[in-house]
Design an enzyme around this catalytic site. Structure first.
Site, PDB file in Angstrom:
ATOM      1  CD  GLN A  82      -1.332 -31.436 -42.487  1.00 54.18           C
ATOM      2  OE1 GLN A  82      -0.512 -30.740 -41.896  1.00 54.18           O
ATOM      3  NE2 GLN A  82      -2.475 -31.802 -41.915  1.00 54.18           N
ATOM      4  CG  HIS A 114      -1.549 -26.147 -41.904  1.00 56.30           C
ATOM      5  ND1 HIS A 114      -1.622 -25.741 -40.608  1.00 56.30           N
ATOM      6  CD2 HIS A 114      -1.765 -27.492 -41.887  1.00 56.30           C
ATOM      7  CE1 HIS A 114      -1.862 -26.770 -39.822  1.00 56.30           C
ATOM      8  NE2 HIS A 114      -1.959 -27.859 -40.577  1.00 56.30           N
ATOM      9  CG  HIS A 116       3.066 -33.553 -40.736  1.00 61.32           C
ATOM     10  ND1 HIS A 116       2.912 -32.238 -41.133  1.00 61.32           N
ATOM     11  CD2 HIS A 116       2.883 -33.566 -39.397  1.00 61.32           C
ATOM     12  CE1 HIS A 116       2.639 -31.489 -40.081  1.00 61.32           C
ATOM     13  NE2 HIS A 116       2.616 -32.263 -39.009  1.00 61.32           N
TER      14      HIS A 116
END
Length: 446
Positions: free
Chosen positions: A252, A255, A323
Site C-alpha cells: 500500500q 500508492h 484498510h
C-alpha cells in the site's frame, strides 16, 4: 510495560510549508470557466493540463473496438474474471436491499422504494498508474444498481489512449466513454456541456485536483466520498509472519508518498522484525515503486506495540483506517471488536491487494478517519431510498386529521393543522371553526 512506538510518523520535509499551487483556487477557476464556456473551456484546460485536444473527447464504438483489439488476450480475460467477482458481490448487495410496504394501522399504508440515480459520472484515474480496477468498482456497480446512464472519463497517458482502461470501462457497462482527465473532466460531468451530459452523481478516485473538484461540486451533485491518501493498518499478534506483514505494508505504501502504513501488535519481536524486513525489501529488491514506497514508509509508517489484544482493538478503532488487515490467532474476532474501518481483511490468506484489484468487494473506501461515520462505495450509494404514503380508510384519515391538528398547533404551524382539520371535518364530521359555511359545498362536509 505500556505502549511503545517503535516507529513514529515524521511527515514529509516541508509538508507544512505553503503549497506552491493553490489547489482550491485553480479548481474553482476551472469549474466556473466550464460552467460559462462549456466545451471551449474543457478543451482549453485539456490542452493545458494533459496536452490533449482530439477532434472529439468522446470515444466512438470504433475507437473502443480498437482499444479492445490492442489489449492482450490475457488482460481481457483477467478483466472479465475480476468483473465477474465484482458483479457477483454487487448483485448480492442489491438483493439485500428490499422495497417494502406495510399497513401500520387499518387503512394507513407506508412504503419504501429504492430508486436508482438517473445519471452517474465515473472518473477513472490514469496519472501515476492506470487504475483500470476503478472502472469495475464505479461503473459496473452503478449498472448493477440500475443506473440508466453512466458516463466514464479517463485521461490519456502520455498522449495516447489507455487501451486496457477503456476496455475495462466498456466491459463494465459504460454508456459513454470520454478520453478526458483531471478536474476538467469532473467539472464537465457535473455541470454539463454541449457534448457531455450533466450527471447527478460523481464517483471515483483521483489526484488532489480531482478530489478538490468533487468537494466544491458536492451539493450540486452527489459524490461517493471525500478521498485522501490510501491507508493500511495491520493488527497482529505473535502468530503473524513478519515477512508477510512487511510485504503487505509495502503493497500500500507504493500508492503514493503520503500513505500511512501502520502496524499495531502485541508482539515486540514482530514489530522489530517487520521494520528490518521493510527496510531490506525497499533497499535491496528490484521493486519498481521502491522510491515512492520508501518515501511513504519513512514519513508516515508507524509500528506500535501494545500490552493486550483489547488495547490493540481499541487503538485500531481510533485509527479508523481505510484498510485493516487482521493477522491474529482468531482473525474473525475483528468482526465483533472492530467498528471503525473501511474494509476488513481477515487472516493471512487474504490481503488488501485482493480488495484493490480482484476479489470483488469495492475498493473506493473512506480515509482520514471518516470510517467512523461512513462506509465505502457500494450499490446502495447509487440508490435513493424514497418513501410513499397512502391512506385508504375514512376513519384512519379522520383520526390522523385530528392528531395532525393537535400536533401541528403544538408547534404553531396553523396551516399544517388546517390540512388535518379538513380531513377530520370530512371523515369524522368534526365542527371546525375556521371553515366558513360558504366553503361547504351544497351543504355537505368538505
Amino acid at each position: 510495560m505500556g505502549r511503545q512506538y517503535l516507529k513514529e510518523v515524521i511527515g514529509l520535509p516541508g509538508l507544512k510549508a505553503a503549497p506552491s499551487v493553490n489547489v482550491p483556487a485553480v479548481v474553482k477557476e476551472v469549474i466556473e470557466s466550464i460552467r460559462k464556456e462549456g466545451d471551449v473551456a474543457v478543451r482549453r484546460y485539456s490542452e493545458k493540463f494533459d496536452k490533449w485536444s482530439p477532434q472529439s473527447f468522446r470515444l466512438s464504438q470504433a475507437d473502443i473496438d480498437t482499444a479492445i483489439a490492442n489489449c492482450p488476450k490475457q488482460t481481457l480475460d483477467d478483466i472479465k474474471e475480476v468483473q465477474l467477482n465484482v458483479r457477483a458481490f454487487a448483485e448480492a448487495q442489491r438483493g439485500s436491499i428490499k422495497d417494502f410496504e406495510v399497513e401500520i394501522r387499518p387503512g394507513v399504508h407506508l412504503g419504501q422504494k429504492n430508486v436508482p440515480i438517473d445519471n452517474v459520472g465515473a472518473y477513472i484515474p490514469g496519472g501515476r498508474y492506470p487504475l483500470l480496477a476503478s472502472a469495475h468498482m464505479t461503473i459496473l456497480t452503478a449498472k448493477v444498481a440500475g443506473v440508466k446512464n453512466v458516463i466514464g472519463c479517463t485521461p490519456p497517458i502520455n498522449g495516447e489512449i489507455p487501451y486496457s482502461t477503456v476496455a475495462a470501462m466498456h466491459l463494465a457497462g459504460a454508456d459513454e466513454i470520454f478520453l478526458l482527465g483531471g478536474v476538467q473532466a469532473v467539472a464537465a460531468m457535473a455541470v454539463g456541456t454541449e457534448t457531455i451530459r450533466k450527471v447527478d452523481f460523481l464517483a471515483g478516485p483521483g489526484n488532489a485536483f480531482v478530489a478538490e473538484g468533487k468537494r466544491q461540486l458536492f451539493g450540486e451533485v452527489g459524490i461517493d466520498l471525500f478521498a485522501g491518501p490510501t491507508e493500511i493498518l495491520i493488527l497482529a499478534d505473535e502468530t503473524a509472519s513478519a515477512f508477510t506483514v512487511a510485504t503487505d505494508l509495502i503493497s500500500q505504501a507504493e500508492h503514493g508518498p503520503d500513505t500511512p502504513a501502520v502496524l499495531i501488535t502485541t508482539c515486540p519481536e514482530l514489530g522489530y522484525s517487520t521494520m528490518e524486513i521493510v527496510n531490506r525489501l525497499l533497499t535491496s529488491s528490484d521493486l519498481s515503486t521502491a522510491a515512492v514506497a520508501k518515501t511513504s514508509w519513512e514519513a508516515f509508517g508507524e509500528v506500535i506495540v501494545v500490552d493486550t489484544v483489547d488495547e490493540m482493538w481499541e487503538l485500531g478503532n481510533q485509527y479508523a483506517s481505510e484498510h485493516v488487515q487482521v493477522f491474529t490467532r482468531n482473525p474473525r474476532d475483528a468482526l465483533e471488536r472492530m467498528t471503525n474501518y473501511g474494509a476488513l481483511f481477515l487472516g493471512e490468506k487474504t490481503c488488501v491487494s485482493y480488495g484493490d484489484k480482484v476479489i470483488g468487494t469495492n475498493h473506493v473506501l473512506p480515509t482520514r478517519t471518516t470510517a467512523r461515520y461512513t462506509g465505502g462505495l457500494w450499490v446502495g450509494k447509487y440508490l435513493k431510498t424514497c418513501t410513499y404514503q397512502e391512506v385508504t380508510s375514512d376513519q384512519a384519515s379522520g383520526d390522523l386529521g385530528r392528531l395532525c391538528g393537535r400536533a401541528a398547533r403544538a408547534e404553531n404551524f396553523e396551516a399544517h393543522a388546517r390540512s388535518g382539520d379538513l380531513r377530520a371535518n370530512k371523515y369524522k364530521n368534526d365542527e371546525i371553526g375556521w371553515i366558513e359555511k360558504s366553503q361547504v359545498a351544497n351543504g355537505s362536509r368538505l
